[in-house]
Structure formats: C-alpha cells, structure tokens
Scaffold this motif. Structure first.
Motif, PDB file in Angstrom:
ATOM      1  N   GLU A 155       0.826  -1.206   0.000  1.00  6.49           N
ATOM      2  CA  GLU A 155       0.000   0.000   0.000  1.00  6.49           C
ATOM      3  C   GLU A 155       0.862   1.258   0.000  1.00  6.49           C
ATOM      4  O   GLU A 155       0.466   2.290  -0.546  1.00  6.49           O
ATOM      5  N   ILE A 156       2.046   1.175   0.615  1.00  5.08           N
ATOM      6  CA  ILE A 156       2.969   2.314   0.623  1.00  5.08           C
ATOM      7  C   ILE A 156       3.814   2.305  -0.651  1.00  5.08           C
ATOM      8  O   ILE A 156       3.948   3.321  -1.332  1.00  5.08           O
ATOM      9  N   VAL A 157       4.380   1.169  -0.981  1.00  3.10           N
ATOM     10  CA  VAL A 157       5.284   1.073  -2.125  1.00  3.10           C
ATOM     11  C   VAL A 157       4.599   1.520  -3.411  1.00  3.10           C
ATOM     12  O   VAL A 157       5.199   2.221  -4.246  1.00  3.10           O
ATOM     13  N   ASN A 158       3.348   1.162  -3.574  1.00  2.42           N
ATOM     14  CA  ASN A 158       2.642   1.469  -4.820  1.00  2.42           C
ATOM     15  C   ASN A 158       2.410   2.970  -5.021  1.00  2.42           C
ATOM     16  O   ASN A 158       2.045   3.402  -6.125  1.00  2.42           O
ATOM     17  N   LYS A 159       2.634   3.761  -3.977  1.00  6.90           N
ATOM     18  CA  LYS A 159       2.544   5.211  -4.117  1.00  6.90           C
ATOM     19  C   LYS A 159       3.769   5.778  -4.827  1.00  6.90           C
ATOM     20  O   LYS A 159       3.773   6.937  -5.248  1.00  6.90           O
TER      21      LYS A 159
END
Length: 489
Positions: A155-159
């Motif tokens: 969820e963080i990396v995909n930002k």
C-alpha cells in the motif's frame, strides 16, 4: 552529399500525360523539390553515462520500529552523498514476527520512500526479517503474517512507482535471499510470490534469487519469449538477483553441478553453462543484477566481462566484494575500440545496463505517391543489457535560425534494442511543408518516468533538442511547361 528529387504532383503518371483530340501530350510538372542530405559524424565515446535504471549501487539498511524512529537528518545526508542513480534499500521487518506492521512504522516507510523519491534516484527494495544469517529464528511463525506484511507494505510502495524500480525476493531467507528459510518449500514459495505479485503495482519489476526459482514461480522450463515480453504478465516482470555472482563455479549454489532435466514441478538447477544460457535469453526482457563475491578465477576481468554480458547484468553493488572490485580496478581492457586502455572497473561500470549510441543515418523517399522522405536512424547498444523501461524518441527539425520547423514522436521501442546489436527506426518527413532552405535534425531519447534525457555514448554533446543527426537542404524548383506531341492515332 546525397541528392534526391520530390515531385509535388499527387499522381505522377496521370499528371504527366494529357490527352486531347490532337494527341497525347507529356507535361513536365510546374514544381519539384531537390533535397540534399548530409549525415552527422557519430564518434563513439568511452565516458561513463549517468542514466537511470543501471550502474553501480550502494546498500542502505533500515529497520521499522515503534520505539526507534528513523533518523531523517542522517537519511537526507546519506542521500546527498550518494552519487549513483540506483540505491538498494533493505527494509527489516524483524520487529513484527507475530503481528501486523504498526501504523507508525508504515508511516516511517512512507517517509523513507518520500525522502529517496525527492533525490530522483531509482530504488531497488528488499523487505526481509534477517541481517545476520538467522532467518529461521527471526521470520514470523505463520505464513499468513508474511502475506499480511506484503499487503501492508504494498500500500505504501505502490505510491512510489515513479521511483521504485524493482523488488528483490519474497521477504524470506537469510538477508532476504530466499535461502535457509522456513518458507522455501515449493508450495510456500509459490504462495508468497503469488501474493507479492498480486499486491505490487505491475509497473514495478519483481526478482527471484535463481533461475530455478524463476522456473518454479512461472511454472515454465523456458524463459519468456520476445512475443510475450513487457506484456505485464507475472513472468514478464520477474527478473533475477544474484548475490553470489561470479563467486565460484556454481555461483555459490545458484547453479547445479549436473545437466538440467525438466521436471513436472519445474525444480532443478542446470550447470553453469546451461543457466547462463538461460539468463542470456530471459534477461533480454527482465533485469538482472546483484553482488560479485570472493576473488577467484570466475571473476578475473576477461571472464567476468564475458559472463556479465551473457547474463545481461544491469546493476552491481559498488561496495562488495572489494577484493573483486579492486582486482578489476587493477586490470586493463584491451580492444580495438574507444575503451582500449581503460581500467576493468570503469569498463564494466560503463557497460552495466544499456549503452545506446547513434551509429548511422540516411534519408530517402518513400514513394512518389506520398511525397514523403524517410529518415533512417541506426542505433547501437554496446551495453550488457537493454533498458527495461520504455523511453520516448523525438526527432526535431530546426531551421538555420534555430526555430523549430517540425517535432516528430518516433514509433520505436528501445526495450528491444538488444545488447551487442543495432536497431534502425524510420521517420517520415513531409518535405513539401518545408520552405526553401537548410535544416538540421536532432534526436532526443527521453524517460517520461524520471523526466531525464538519456545520454548517448557519442562524443558529440547533447544540446537543447538532443543529439545532432544530420542536415539537409530543401530547394524548390519551378519549371516551365513544355510538351512533346505524339503522333495522332
């Protein structure tokens, strides 16, 4: 200098003849163009190119914690000191062996990636539970926890898909290297990989440790083909990372000692020769990199170059193993090219990844029916690999006063400009639109993700509109009507 002529009558044959009661007349066109083309001089350069998605990298380790906040001042100072385009961040999740990652630690991860994003570097990420060779002691006791950690971190990396280039491993094993783990059974490996593949944005490459691992998770004994390359499928975005590279005859267990025999479950390792041949096909389309280790005959400079090229290696750790790296620095490349006399370390660094250069150009007509000329540009790739991200190719036509006459987006895909080969793309030029005069052609290769202009391996410096390709002169000629009367039938 090459000259050619362009007639402006849409249908040449019909326009040249006029039929009357008196006979058939051959009419010469009122207007035609003379175009002369002069290609540029494309001298190769041995300079190091500062381009994205390739080259040397440093490793930086961070442990997410509820009690020990990240020192952001130190992180910013580290980023300023790093002069490479790539950086490998190891994110340790050892503080969460039996629970979800806390909200505060996920915020740490977000802040960390944001800081690195602002540096305009491309990131290799490796999530893990161990830095000390004791993965079985520090990994979660349930696979469901690891899968939950994958979902949370995704969820963080995909930002940050504009800066996160690839991810190594599936979170388990000593140092995250998919070995000595409680979760490397066939079923667990596939389950963890499938979870990661499902939650990480398809724009980010994944990597597994060995060719055998690739075959297991892709459920295929063959590497991906050119027809399926860059398709967005799981196997089309899964590359390799090798932290035992050139370390022994089998790269410290990366390969086997017997010939590969395909099995129903796709397990089994081939010999060094077989697995390097496998990588030679696979890594035309997916990234490969890692660390070179343990000074031995397999990483002697000439042998290293041969294998790094065959494996299409695009990134290497510049901090380990120093015994090997220093050996390369004390070696000298000898060859009949611009690198002759270069030290081995610099030679390898210059060839990690892609190394595109202008090689030749030409200009000719398509057909009289279209009235277009065709500019042909040939590129050479002398790097060990391709670039696995698509770039934008732009040709700009300038008048002699420096004003833009034409800007053309080229239909070509740099991801297929293979190592050791040339590729030619063609650009239609509607010279009817150009006035009498001289023109200059420039070429620009641009990365839309990093907003960088890609440096080419030519001595000619890049200008505002890229690299000089060639020049041409357009002359509009007008002729008087004349005719030849044929006998009346």
């Amino acid at each position: 200098m090459k000259k050619f002529f362009l007639l402006t009558i849409p249908c040449l044959l019909l326009s040249m003849f006029h039929i009357t009661g008196a006979g058939t007349y051959l009419l010469y066109p009122h207007e035609y163009y003379t175009v002369s083309y002069q290609p540029g001089i494309y001298s190769p350069s041995s300079r190091q190119l500062d381009n994205p998605y390739q080259g040397w990298y440093h490793i930086y380790g961070y442990a997410l914690s509820d009690t020990e906040p990240l020192n952001m001042d130190n992180i910013h100072q580290t980023i300023k000191r790093d002069n490479n385009q790539l950086a490998l961040l190891e994110i340790n999740l050892r503080n969460y062996p039996a629970s979800e990652i806390s909200v505060s630690s996920l915020s740490q991860l977000d802040a960390l990636l944001l800081a690195w994003k602002d540096s305009h570097k491309q990131l290799i990420l490796r999530f893990l539970y161990d830095w000390n060779g004791k993965a079985k002691e520090t990994e979660p006791k349930e696979i469901s926890i690891i899968k939950r950690h994958m979902t949370q971190t995704a969820e963080i990396v995909n930002k940050y898909t504009d800066c996160v280039y690839l991810m190594q491993g599936i979170y388990v094993g000593n140092c995250g290297e998919m070995n000595n783990s409680n979760y490397m059974s066939l079923e667990n490996m596939r389950e963890l990989f499938a979870t990661l593949d499902s939650v990480i944005d398809p724009a980010i490459y994944l990597s597994v440790r060995t060719p055998e691992h690739y075959r297991i998770v892709s459920r295929s004994s063959a590497p991906i083909s050119e027809a399926d390359a860059f398709s967005g499928s799981s196997s089309a975005r899964t590359g390799l990372f090798n932290d035992g590279m050139l370390g022994s005859g089998n790269d410290l267990g990366t390969y086997g000692d017997k010939a590969f025999t395909p099995s129903k479950d796709f397990t089994g390792k081939g010999t060094r020769e077989e697995e390097i041949a496998f990588q030679n096909k696979l890594c035309n389309y997916v990234p490969n990199g890692g660390e070179v280790v343990l000074d031995n005959k397999y990483n002697d400079f000439p042998d290293a170059v041969k294998d790094l090229k065959a494996m299409h290696v695009s990134y290497l750790d510049c901090g380990y193993d120093l015994a090997v790296l220093d050996k390369w620095k004390n070696s000298v490349y000898r060859g009949e090219d611009c690198f002759d006399g270069t030290d081995g370390y610099s030679y390898i660094g210059a060839h990690l990844g892609y190394r595109y250069a202008l090689l030749a150009s030409d200009c000719s007509f398509h057909t009289f029916q279209t009235h277009n000329a065709t500019l042909s540009v040939t590129m050479e790739n002398s790097g060990f690999s391709v670039c696995y991200r698509p770039f934008t190719s732009i040709v700009t036509i300038l008048r002699m006063d420096g004003s833009i006459c034409d800007t053309i987006k080229v239909n070509t895909d740099n991801r297929f400009w293979k190592s050791g080969e040339t590729a030619t793309f063609r650009v239609p030029l509607d010279v009817r639109r150009y006035q009498d005069g001289n023109y200059r052609i420039y070429y620009q290769l641009f990365d839309p993700a990093t907003k960088q202009n890609i440096q080419l391996a030519n001595k000619t410096a890049s200008g505002k509109y890229g690299y000089f390709v060639g020049s041409f002169r357009v002359k509009v000629n007008r002729a008087d009507n004349s005719s030849i009367t044929s006998p009346t039938p």
